[in-house]
Design an enzyme around this catalytic site. Structure first.
Site, PDB file in Angstrom:
ATOM      1  N   THR A 170      38.145  35.527  -3.896  1.00 19.74           N
ATOM      2  CA  THR A 170      38.426  34.853  -2.586  1.00 19.74           C
ATOM      3  C   THR A 170      37.021  34.301  -2.476  1.00 19.74           C
ATOM      4  O   THR A 170      36.413  35.162  -2.081  1.00 19.74           O
ATOM      5  CB  THR A 170      38.518  34.193  -1.598  1.00 19.74           C
ATOM      6  OG1 THR A 170      40.881  34.384  -2.413  1.00 19.74           O
ATOM      7  CG2 THR A 170      38.551  33.802  -0.593  1.00 19.74           C
ATOM      8  N   VAL A 199      50.706  28.711  -1.739  1.00 19.14           N
ATOM      9  CA  VAL A 199      49.295  28.790  -0.826  1.00 19.14           C
ATOM     10  C   VAL A 199      48.600  29.475   0.401  1.00 19.14           C
ATOM     11  O   VAL A 199      50.235  30.138   1.178  1.00 19.14           O
ATOM     12  CB  VAL A 199      49.321  27.377  -0.217  1.00 19.14           C
ATOM     13  CG1 VAL A 199      48.279  27.185   0.462  1.00 19.14           C
ATOM     14  CG2 VAL A 199      49.470  25.743  -1.367  1.00 19.14           C
ATOM     15  N   GLY A 200      47.849  30.048   0.338  1.00 18.09           N
ATOM     16  CA  GLY A 200      47.636  31.041   0.956  1.00 18.09           C
ATOM     17  C   GLY A 200      46.877  30.472   2.622  1.00 18.09           C
ATOM     18  O   GLY A 200      47.400  29.301   2.529  1.00 18.09           O
ATOM     19  N   ASP A 201      45.753  31.764   2.302  1.00 21.68           N
ATOM     20  CA  ASP A 201      45.647  31.581   3.895  1.00 21.68           C
ATOM     21  C   ASP A 201      44.234  30.119   4.026  1.00 21.68           C
ATOM     22  O   ASP A 201      43.641  30.233   5.026  1.00 21.68           O
ATOM     23  CB  ASP A 201      45.407  32.482   4.682  1.00 21.68           C
ATOM     24  CG  ASP A 201      43.980  33.107   3.967  1.00 21.68           C
ATOM     25  OD1 ASP A 201      44.364  33.317   2.639  1.00 21.68           O
ATOM     26  OD2 ASP A 201      42.709  33.464   4.404  1.00 21.68           O
ATOM     27  N   THR A 221      39.333  36.612   3.620  1.00 25.07           N
ATOM     28  CA  THR A 221      39.990  36.823   2.658  1.00 25.07           C
ATOM     29  C   THR A 221      40.799  37.701   2.976  1.00 25.07           C
ATOM     30  O   THR A 221      40.564  38.715   2.907  1.00 25.07           O
ATOM     31  CB  THR A 221      38.777  37.386   1.575  1.00 25.07           C
ATOM     32  OG1 THR A 221      39.222  37.907   0.037  1.00 25.07           O
ATOM     33  CG2 THR A 221      37.489  37.877   1.713  1.00 25.07           C
ATOM     34  N   GLY A 222      41.850  37.249   1.999  1.00 19.62           N
ATOM     35  CA  GLY A 222      42.967  39.020   1.417  1.00 19.62           C
ATOM     36  C   GLY A 222      43.858  38.181   1.285  1.00 19.62           C
ATOM     37  O   GLY A 222      43.978  37.261   0.591  1.00 19.62           O
ATOM     38  N   THR A 223      44.972  39.474   1.946  1.00 23.27           N
ATOM     39  CA  THR A 223      46.397  38.770   1.580  1.00 23.27           C
ATOM     40  C   THR A 223      47.085  37.523   2.215  1.00 23.27           C
ATOM     41  O   THR A 223      47.172  37.715   3.772  1.00 23.27           O
ATOM     42  CB  THR A 223      47.136  40.218   2.175  1.00 23.27           C
ATOM     43  OG1 THR A 223      47.020  40.386   2.937  1.00 23.27           O
ATOM     44  CG2 THR A 223      47.623  41.053   0.633  1.00 23.27           C
TER      45      THR A 223
HETATM   46  N1  ASP Z   1      42.869  34.992   0.503  1.00 21.15           N
HETATM   47  C1  ASP Z   1      43.337  34.500  -0.436  1.00 21.15           C
HETATM   48  C2  ASP Z   1      45.198  33.678  -0.513  1.00 21.15           C
HETATM   49  O1  ASP Z   1      45.707  34.757   0.088  1.00 21.15           O
HETATM   50  C3  ASP Z   1      43.344  35.257  -1.841  1.00 21.15           C
HETATM   51  C4  ASP Z   1      42.309  36.204  -1.372  1.00 21.15           C
HETATM   52  O2  ASP Z   1      41.001  36.333  -0.621  1.00 21.15           O
HETATM   53  O3  ASP Z   1      42.462  37.281  -2.223  1.00 21.15           O
HETATM   54  O4  ASP Z   1      45.129  32.921  -1.364  1.00 21.15           O
END
Ligand code: ASP
Length: 301
Positions: A170, A199-201, A221-223
């Site tokens: 990301t 959809v994420g954050d 970025t992340g989960t």
């Molecule tokens: N945060 C992003 C999502 O959850 C993915 C990521 O940053 O790796 O869509």
């Protein structure tokens, strides 16, 4: 929690970008690291040329994220990872602290540069009347009607091959311009092998993106599930308003994500060009530039 934190007083203007947090376990050596680093440096140069010319932080973050999307090196734009249905869906967002402009797209397929679509929406909608977030076919329709450049399938394929080294990537940028105006942008293809429509954050103001006047510009970025439920970016901003310094506030936000079994990282800039880049993963692609210096890193140093 394992934790890495870079801090610096960059001065004005300043730009910080990221290319995702994760393990980067598929990277196979110095050549891959050099390629990712070069991609980060090109994006910093694109954003910096706006700031150097006296431009707005909002335009700087859009140019930087756009360069990361077009590089195909990261999980955004041309490098976005496919869903379980084999499609690529983009989430993107921009936020301008000075004007309060905010725009985001989620689960869209149309735009060549999803961050530019978010910028365009931020110029049309707004708080409170909206819309500030458009999803799926409605978002695609907006992009088409606005005459935005369309992503071509062959660009995606090329990007995906290059992005194999960097599935986590990301991307995002935060900037403060010479007048102290803060802005943030984030863009992603989501999580590798995600459910279509997930959809994420990234497109959620207060979670994966935030720019608040005289307070902070943030991109995460992340989960994403954990960042959304933690209200990550708002949590950082509230801690700052409560008197915490930037490093402590970013650390506190990432602790909240960890307590939900999530992991990841964030970049943050304050109005005087103070920066913090923190992550709980083994690596986070990140780079910054300001009068006080510049750097590009992948692993803890
Ligand atoms: N945060 C992003 C999502 O959850 C993915 C990521 O940053 O790796 O869509």
């Amino acid at each position: 929690m394992a934790f890495t934190l870079d801090t610096a007083a960059l001065g004005l203007p300043a730009l910080v970008i990221h290319g995702g947090a994760g393990t980067f376990s598929t990277i196979s050596g110095e050549e891959d690291v050099a390629r990712l680093t070069a991609g980060l440096e090109e994006a910093v140069a694109a954003g910096w040329s706006v700031l150097e010319g006296g431009g707005r932080s909002l335009d700087a973050v859009v140019e930087a994220v756009s360069a990361l999307e077009s590089s195909g090196l990261f999980n955004a734009g041309r490098g976005a990872v496919p869903t379980t249905a084999g499609e690529v869906e983009f989430d993107s967002s921009v936020m301008d602290a000075e004007t309060g402009a905010v725009g985001a797209l989620c689960a869209v397929t149309y735009p060549a540069n999803p961050v530019r679509a978010a910028l365009r929406l931020s110029e049309r909608g707004g708080v409170p009347d909206g819309p500030i977030i458009l999803a799926g076919s409605g978002g695609d329709r907006f992009c088409e009607e606005e005459g935005l450049e369309q992503m071509r399938p062959e660009w995606l394929t090329a990007g995906r091959a290059r992005a194999a080294a960097s599935e986590e990537g990301t991307v995002g940028a935060v900037a403060v311009d010479a007048r102290g105006r803060l802005a943030a942008a984030t863009s992603t293809g989501g999580r590798s092998g995600q459910w279509p429509g997930r959809v994420g954050d990234t497109p959620i103001p207060g979670a994966g993106v935030l720019a608040e006047k005289e307070t902070v510009a943030l991109s995460a970025t992340g989960t994403g599930e954990a960042f959304v439920v933690a209200g990550f970016a708002h949590r950082v901003a509230w801690q700052l308003q409560g008197g915490a310094d930037l490093a402590a506030a970013v650390t506190g936000g990432l602790e909240a994500v960890s307590s939900l079994a999530g992991s990841g990282g964030a970049i943050a800039l304050g109005p005087a060009g103070e920066m913090a880049a923190g992550f709980t993963t083994p690596a986070m692609a990140r780079a910054w530039r300001g009068p006080a210096g510049a750097a590009a890193r992948l692993y803890p140093s």
